[in-house]
Every structure is written in structure tokens, then in C-alpha cells.
Design a protein around this motif. Structure first.
Motif, PDB file in Angstrom:
ATOM      1  N   LYS A  48      14.639 -14.318   3.705  1.00  0.00           N
ATOM      2  CA  LYS A  48      13.581 -14.315   4.717  1.00  0.00           C
ATOM      3  C   LYS A  48      13.476 -12.990   5.453  1.00  0.00           C
ATOM      4  O   LYS A  48      12.364 -12.523   5.748  1.00  0.00           O
ATOM      5  N   LEU A  49      14.597 -12.346   5.742  1.00  0.00           N
ATOM      6  CA  LEU A  49      14.532 -11.052   6.414  1.00  0.00           C
ATOM      7  C   LEU A  49      13.939 -10.000   5.490  1.00  0.00           C
ATOM      8  O   LEU A  49      13.072  -9.218   5.908  1.00  0.00           O
ATOM      9  N   LEU A  50      14.379  -9.968   4.243  1.00  0.00           N
ATOM     10  CA  LEU A  50      13.841  -8.987   3.297  1.00  0.00           C
ATOM     11  C   LEU A  50      12.350  -9.208   3.099  1.00  0.00           C
ATOM     12  O   LEU A  50      11.564  -8.249   3.092  1.00  0.00           O
ATOM     13  N   ALA A  51      11.936 -10.466   2.953  1.00  0.00           N
ATOM     14  CA  ALA A  51      10.514 -10.766   2.766  1.00  0.00           C
ATOM     15  C   ALA A  51       9.687 -10.277   3.949  1.00  0.00           C
ATOM     16  O   ALA A  51       8.613  -9.687   3.781  1.00  0.00           O
ATOM     17  N   ALA A  52      10.183 -10.510   5.163  1.00  0.00           N
ATOM     18  CA  ALA A  52       9.459 -10.074   6.357  1.00  0.00           C
ATOM     19  C   ALA A  52       9.374  -8.557   6.428  1.00  0.00           C
ATOM     20  O   ALA A  52       8.322  -7.988   6.768  1.00  0.00           O
ATOM     21  N   ALA A  53      10.471  -7.869   6.100  1.00  0.00           N
ATOM     22  CA  ALA A  53      10.472  -6.408   6.150  1.00  0.00           C
ATOM     23  C   ALA A  53       9.528  -5.820   5.112  1.00  0.00           C
ATOM     24  O   ALA A  53       8.783  -4.867   5.401  1.00  0.00           O
ATOM     25  N   ILE A  54       9.532  -6.372   3.906  1.00  0.00           N
ATOM     26  CA  ILE A  54       8.618  -5.908   2.857  1.00  0.00           C
ATOM     27  C   ILE A  54       7.171  -6.101   3.301  1.00  0.00           C
ATOM     28  O   ILE A  54       6.337  -5.190   3.201  1.00  0.00           O
ATOM     29  N   ALA A  55       6.862  -7.282   3.812  1.00  0.00           N
ATOM     30  CA  ALA A  55       5.481  -7.576   4.216  1.00  0.00           C
ATOM     31  C   ALA A  55       5.024  -6.647   5.342  1.00  0.00           C
ATOM     32  O   ALA A  55       3.886  -6.155   5.325  1.00  0.00           O
ATOM     33  N   ARG A  56       5.891  -6.371   6.305  1.00  0.00           N
ATOM     34  CA  ARG A  56       5.491  -5.496   7.421  1.00  0.00           C
ATOM     35  C   ARG A  56       5.319  -4.063   6.962  1.00  0.00           C
ATOM     36  O   ARG A  56       4.431  -3.357   7.453  1.00  0.00           O
ATOM     37  N   ALA A  57       6.136  -3.616   6.032  1.00  0.00           N
ATOM     38  CA  ALA A  57       5.947  -2.271   5.488  1.00  0.00           C
ATOM     39  C   ALA A  57       4.623  -2.189   4.737  1.00  0.00           C
ATOM     40  O   ALA A  57       3.879  -1.197   4.855  1.00  0.00           O
ATOM     41  N   GLN A  58       4.305  -3.224   3.975  1.00  0.00           N
ATOM     42  CA  GLN A  58       3.039  -3.253   3.246  1.00  0.00           C
ATOM     43  C   GLN A  58       1.848  -3.255   4.197  1.00  0.00           C
ATOM     44  O   GLN A  58       0.833  -2.587   3.950  1.00  0.00           O
ATOM     45  N   GLN A  59       1.955  -3.978   5.284  1.00  0.00           N
ATOM     46  CA  GLN A  59       0.863  -4.031   6.254  1.00  0.00           C
ATOM     47  C   GLN A  59       0.589  -2.671   6.875  1.00  0.00           C
ATOM     48  O   GLN A  59      -0.501  -2.434   7.396  1.00  0.00           O
ATOM     49  N   ARG A  60       1.565  -1.786   6.819  1.00  0.00           N
ATOM     50  CA  ARG A  60       1.404  -0.416   7.338  1.00  0.00           C
ATOM     51  C   ARG A  60       0.967   0.547   6.256  1.00  0.00           C
ATOM     52  O   ARG A  60       0.965   1.771   6.455  1.00  0.00           O
ATOM     53  N   GLY A  61       0.600   0.026   5.096  1.00  0.00           N
ATOM     54  CA  GLY A  61       0.056   0.853   4.029  1.00  0.00           C
ATOM     55  C   GLY A  61       1.061   1.345   3.014  1.00  0.00           C
ATOM     56  O   GLY A  61       0.705   2.096   2.107  1.00  0.00           O
ATOM     57  N   MET A  62       2.326   0.941   3.130  1.00  0.00           N
ATOM     58  CA  MET A  62       3.326   1.375   2.159  1.00  0.00           C
ATOM     59  C   MET A  62       3.207   0.557   0.874  1.00  0.00           C
ATOM     60  O   MET A  62       3.095  -0.666   0.915  1.00  0.00           O
ATOM     61  N   LEU A  63       3.238   1.251  -0.263  1.00  0.00           N
ATOM     62  CA  LEU A  63       3.302   0.589  -1.564  1.00  0.00           C
ATOM     63  C   LEU A  63       4.749   0.613  -2.033  1.00  0.00           C
ATOM     64  O   LEU A  63       5.417   1.645  -1.964  1.00  0.00           O
ATOM     65  N   ILE A  64       5.234  -0.524  -2.514  1.00  0.00           N
ATOM     66  CA  ILE A  64       6.634  -0.657  -2.914  1.00  0.00           C
ATOM     67  C   ILE A  64       6.708  -0.969  -4.397  1.00  0.00           C
ATOM     68  O   ILE A  64       6.037  -1.884  -4.889  1.00  0.00           O
ATOM     69  N   VAL A  65       7.520  -0.184  -5.100  1.00  0.00           N
ATOM     70  CA  VAL A  65       7.713  -0.336  -6.540  1.00  0.00           C
ATOM     71  C   VAL A  65       9.156  -0.759  -6.769  1.00  0.00           C
ATOM     72  O   VAL A  65      10.080  -0.150  -6.227  1.00  0.00           O
ATOM     73  N   ALA A  66       9.368  -1.811  -7.569  1.00  0.00           N
ATOM     74  CA  ALA A  66      10.723  -2.320  -7.788  1.00  0.00           C
ATOM     75  C   ALA A  66      10.931  -2.670  -9.256  1.00  0.00           C
ATOM     76  O   ALA A  66       9.990  -3.045  -9.962  1.00  0.00           O
ATOM     77  N   ALA A  67      12.177  -2.560  -9.707  1.00  0.00           N
ATOM     78  CA  ALA A  67      12.535  -2.900 -11.076  1.00  0.00           C
ATOM     79  C   ALA A  67      12.719  -4.406 -11.219  1.00  0.00           C
ATOM     80  O   ALA A  67      13.110  -5.083 -10.280  1.00  0.00           O
ATOM     81  N   VAL A  68      12.444  -4.917 -12.431  1.00  0.00           N
ATOM     82  CA  VAL A  68      12.556  -6.366 -12.662  1.00  0.00           C
ATOM     83  C   VAL A  68      13.971  -6.788 -12.995  1.00  0.00           C
ATOM     84  O   VAL A  68      14.264  -7.975 -13.112  1.00  0.00           O
TER      85      VAL A  68
END
Length: 413
Positions: free
Chosen positions: A271-291
Motif C-alpha cells: 500500500k505504501l509503494l502503491a501510494a508513492a508510485i501514484a503520487r509520483a505519476q500525478q506529478r508527471g513522472m513516468l516510471i519504467v520497471a522490469a517484469v
């Protein structure tokens, strides 16, 4: 336009699973391309990869039981600690009455995210305590502090000099991983900060991913010569790579205007990671991750599986999916992930294998089209990347290769 592109910067998806290479030996076994595996071996591959993952987690636990324990899903997490967001003073008081003492409160600048840490009562397991605190504080987001692992071979580089930055380069690129060594291909262009005990400290994995992002020389990255902000979330801490450290790292990158961030780490939904990812995205950050490298039968891994995160798989020189590559809930792009030439120390380079080394190739190409965080520029940038992709597998987007291959000649291919 796919659902991912329409989603833009909101929500949550999934990624991969691997381990902090600085602490665990479990480098990937050498595997032939998927097309070269006989049917009987392919059928048994999932069990082999699952056992390798269990062995790595067991090794981590055996050496660090004072710092790490398993949650109810069997996922490693920081021992004796629960994290909650959306907590007020009344909730803290209610938790204390039930034995959950407040450890500290923290505001993650850059994400406007407030979190509180609670100590698990000594007579309770982490799994039981999480359920109890979540029931006690139904309006808060309560979770354990899960640990995330590098999705490719790596290791600590004791005594290796750290890469440094000479002046400000207008960093469009961010990296969350281990520390970056001063390899000539990245020298002078990496600003680093630590988010764990002993960090920043040079690591093989962090150095390799950084070189595939911005390398300019013997190792050439997808965005050669660019400036990089690198967040070391491991350092020398056995419980490094946790959700708290990743959230702080995202806040630092967001504060500094990073447009594209690579996270070649994997682990469970949190839940903390999900919230941090979502807030970074809301600020215009694009996040790329390996599968990740736990195989197509493995459960979805995060952060690649979160909505709006660009999930990247790895392929060999012939464009065939690595048999160990995960599938996540979605796959957006493929990139070279076998025999990829990358820096591995202050004076060394090697050919590496794993989805960790595919993700930065996609991130670098995306950063060339999206140099500053701006919500209204995401659509055109992503569309341009989709247009660049070379179709693989079934015609059109598919579950194995996503939109197709990016940077097919990168990584020494």
C-alpha cells in the motif's frame, strides 16, 4: 491508444521479483532462449525458478532474522514494523492502547505523503499484527514494509569509487537501485543520494542499470551523455530496498523534476509503494520497471504491475523472450535482455542477462521524448515510443512483448 496510455499517470500496476544482489548469491542460471527449450524442460522451468526464488528468500532470512521476517504471503519485510498513511493523533492513541507503539512519523517531501511507523507488539507475528492494526484503523492504509529485490545479477562493490556529477545537467532521468560506481562511461554525470544505512555505496546492479541509461563510451546507454539522479535504497542495510526507502527515493526524484525513473526491482503489492508510485505519476513522472525473472508462471510482481507503470520484458538477440522473464499483469515493451554489455564496476564491464537490463533501455528512449515532467506531454511521448517499437510475436500488442521491441541495437546487440 491502449488502456495504459489512456490511464496516463493514475492508479497501480505490477512488476517483478528478484533479490538484493549485494546480500544474496542467487544470480540467474544460464538459460537458452524460449524457442530452444524442449517441451518437457519448458514445463519444469516454472518450478525451478520458483524454487530458486524460495532459496534466495531463505538465505536472506537465515542471515538476518533480527531485521527481516515474512508477511502472511511469505514475502520478506522489515521485522516488527508496520506502516500506515492517513493517520491522525486519535488513531495513534487508539493504536497505542492496543500495544502498537508509535516509532516515528514522517512526511515524504515531493509526494506530500505522511506516514507513521508502528512497532509490532512482541507477542505477535507481523502477519497477525498487520491484520489487527488494519481492523483497528479502518480509515488508514496499513501495511508491512516489504523488501524489493534487484531483477538481475549484481553484487556489492566494496571500496569502489562512486560516480559523481560535475554541475547540474537538468536531469530528466532517475534511477532507484543500488549505488553507481565511477565507470568512465558515466563519470561526471551521476548525482547520488542514499536512502538506507551505508548508502550510497557502489553496487554492480546499480552501476549496470545506470550505464544502460546514460552510458557514453565503451558502454553506450539508450540516452547517452544525459545527467542522472541515482537513489541508493540498499546501502549496507540487510533490510534495504524496502517500501519506505523506495517511497523516499521517489519523493527526492519528484522534488528534483525527474521526468522518467527506472526501477529494476521487484516484490509484492504494497500500500505504501502503491501510494508513492501514484503520487509520483500525478506529478508527471513516468516510471519504467522490469517484469522480473521468476518466469511466466510467477505471480505479478511490483512495481511493474501497477497501473501506469511501463512494464518491460527482456529478449535475446533474435528477439525471443527470455524463458525466465515474468509476464506481470501487463507487458508494455520489450528490449534486449541477454548478453547486454553494461558497466559492472569502476573499471569493468560485462555482458549481463535479465529483465533488469532491458528496462533502462526503454526508459532512456522514453526520456529522449519526455525530457521534463508535464502531464500534457505524456501522450505524444508515449505515442512516439509505440511508433518506434518493432512488432514481435503476434501481430499488434500481445501479452509477451507488449507493443514490441525498443532499442533493438542497444546493449551491444
Amino acid at each position: 491508444m491502449t488502456a495504459l496510455l489512456l490511464a496516463g499517470t493514475t492508479g497501480s500496476l505490477h512488476a517483478q521479483l528478484a533479490l538484493p544482489s549485494a546480500r544474496l548469491p542467487g544470480d540467474l542460471p544460464t538459460l537458452p532462449p524460449l524457442a530452444d527449450l524442449p517441451a518437457e524442460r519448458l514445463a519444469g522451468l516454472g518450478g525451478t525458478l520458483a524454487q530458486l526464488r524460495r532459496d534466495r528468500i531463505d538465505s536472506l532470512l537465515r542471515g538476518n532474522r533480527d531485521r527481516i521476517e515474512l508477511d502472511e504471503r511469505g514475502e520478506p519485510a522489515v521485522r516488527g514494523t508496520l506502516i500506515a498513511s492517513g493517520v491522525d493523533e486519535a488513531m495513534i492513541g487508539a493504536a497505542a492502547k492496543q500495544g502498537f507503539a508509535l516509532i516515528d512519523r514522517e512526511r515524504i517531501d515531493g509526494l506530500d505523503l505522511d506516514i507513521a511507523r508502528f512497532r509490532v507488539p512482541g507477542d505477535r507475528s507481523l502477519a497477525r499484527a498487520r491484520k489487527q492494526l488494519a481492523k483497528l484503523l479502518p480509515e488508514a492504509e496499513v501495511d508491512v514494509d516489504n523488501i524489493y529485490f534487484a531483477s538481475g545479477p549484481g553484487g556489492a562493490l566494496p571500496g569502489a569509487a562512486l560516480a559523481t556529477a560535475q554541475g547540474s545537467g537538468g536531469a530528466a532521468l532517475g534511477l532507484i537501485d543500488g549505488g553507481v560506481a565511477a565507470h568512465p562511461s558515466v563519470a561526471g554525470r551521476v548525482e547520488q543520494r542514499g536512502f538506507a544505512k551505508g548508502a550510497p555505496a557502489a553496487s554492480r546492479h546499480g552501476t549496470a542499470v545506470a550505464s544502460l541509461l546514460i552510458g557514453n563510451g565503451a558502454v553506450r546507454g539508450a540516452a547517452p551523455g544525459r545527467h542522472l539522479l541515482a537513489a541508493d535504497v540498499y546501502g549496507t542495510d540487510p533490510a534495504g530496498g524496502n517500501a519506505s526507502a523506495i517511497a523516499r527515493a521517489l519523493g527526492w526524484l519528484a522534488q528534483n523534476g525527474v521526468a522518467v525513473t527506472t526501477i529494476s526491482l521487484v516484490g509484492p503489492d504494497n500500500k505504501l509503494l502503491a501510494a508513492a508510485i501514484a503520487r509520483a505519476q500525478q506529478r508527471g513522472m513516468l516510471i519504467v520497471a522490469a517484469v522480473g525473472n521468476d518466469g511466466p508462471a510467477a505471480p505479478p510482481a511490483y512495481p511493474a504491475a501497477y497501473r501506469g507503470v511501463f512494464a518491460v520484458t527482456g529478449v535475446d538477440a533474435k528477439g525471443r523472450a527470455l524463458p525466465e522473464a515474468g509476464r506481470a499483469l501487463h507487458v508494455d515493451f520489450a528490449a534486449p535482455g541477454d548478453a547486454v554489455l553494461a558497466a559492472t564496476g569502476a573499471g569493468s564491464s560485462n555482458r549481463l542477462r535479465g529483465t533488469s537490463f532491458a528496462a533502462p533501455l526503454v526508459a532512456g528512449r522514453l526520456a529522449l521524448r519526455y525530457p521534463v515532467p508535464a502531464i500534457d506531454r505524456i501522450g505524444p511521448a508515449v505515442t512516439a515510443l509505440v511508433m518506434e517499437a518493432q512488432d514481435l510475436g503476434k501481430q499488434g500488442r500481445d501479452k509477451i512483448y507488449g507493443h514490441g521491441l525498443i532499442c533493438g541495437t542497444c546493449g551491444g546487440h
